[in-house]
Design a protein around this motif. Structure first.
Motif, mmCIF file in Angstrom:
data_model
loop_
_atom_site.group_PDB
_atom_site.id
_atom_site.type_symbol
_atom_site.label_atom_id
_atom_site.label_comp_id
_atom_site.label_asym_id
_atom_site.label_seq_id
_atom_site.Cartn_x
_atom_site.Cartn_y
_atom_site.Cartn_z
ATOM 1 N N SER A 42 0.844 -1.192 0.000
ATOM 2 C CA SER A 42 0.000 0.000 0.000
ATOM 3 C C SER A 42 0.879 1.241 0.000
ATOM 4 N N GLY A 43 0.279 2.386 -0.361
ATOM 5 C CA GLY A 43 0.978 3.660 -0.281
ATOM 6 C C GLY A 43 1.592 4.148 -1.566
ATOM 7 N N ASP A 143 6.662 6.079 -3.726
ATOM 8 C CA ASP A 143 5.830 6.179 -2.529
ATOM 9 C C ASP A 143 4.921 7.404 -2.628
ATOM 10 N N ALA A 147 0.192 9.856 1.668
ATOM 11 C CA ALA A 147 -0.518 8.708 2.233
ATOM 12 C C ALA A 147 0.318 7.971 3.280
ATOM 13 N N LYS A 149 4.129 6.113 4.423
ATOM 14 C CA LYS A 149 5.132 5.255 3.792
ATOM 15 C C LYS A 149 4.503 4.023 3.151
ATOM 16 N N VAL A 150 5.181 3.524 2.113
ATOM 17 C CA VAL A 150 4.783 2.264 1.510
ATOM 18 C C VAL A 150 4.890 1.194 2.587
ATOM 19 N N SER A 151 3.936 0.296 2.654
ATOM 20 C CA SER A 151 4.030 -0.785 3.631
ATOM 21 C C SER A 151 3.639 -2.104 2.995
#
Length: 164
Positions: A42-43, A143, A147, A149-151
């Motif tokens: 996500s992100g 990224d 929103a 950080k990407v996770s």
């Protein structure tokens, strides 16, 4: 797309998919032995793809070729397809999501990721322990700072497929 002998690796991505536990991934082939590696993150921004590279060879270890993400906090994805029956590993601080070891006519495959907080060159090396056909890919994805950080989402699947 990278190929050596009969092994090829390719990365695909879908931005903003509808996801759930009922998804099925199918690779229908009549003369090959595909391996699917799937992971969810996500992100990402609207156009997340940044850069990629890859290589293929008959070797016991193989580097993906260097990429340099254009921004901080990018998601780095790397994958391996191999005809080796031994367990594999990857360096550069990458974390494997899962691994399927080659058995019988199925080829082995592994997917790994890293969230790189500072944009810098990365050239991940996969090691398989014996001479085998190997194909590796690496790609980076931007990224969405707004929103967060990407996770990594704890949902993935890897499935060896046998030719019909």
């Amino acid at each position: 797309l990278s190929s050596q002998a009969t092994v090829r690796a390719q990365l695909f991505y879908v931005f903003n998919p509808t996801v759930g536990t009922g998804h099925t991934f199918t690779a229908t082939q009549t003369t090959s032995f595909p391996v699917l590696c799937v992971a969810a993150f996500s992100g990402a921004v609207t156009s997340p793809f940044d850069v990629e590279n890859g290589a293929a060879a008959i070797a016991s270890s193989l580097a993906t070729g260097s990429i340099t993400p254009s921004e901080n906090d990018e998601l780095i994805i790397s994958g391996l397809i191999t005809t080796s029956a031994l367990a594999v590993s990857v360096d550069s601080g990458m974390t494997e999501t899962n691994e399927v070891t080659k058995t019988g006519t199925n080829w082995g495959g592994t997917l790994a990721y890293k969230i790189q907080t500072t944009a810098a060159a990365i050239n991940a090396t996969w090691t398989g322990g014996e001479q085998a056909s190997m194909a590796v890919r690496i790609a980076s994805f931007k990224d969405a700072a707004a929103a967060g950080k990407v996770s990594y989402q704890p949902w993935y699947q890897i499935a060896p497929m046998v030719a019909q």
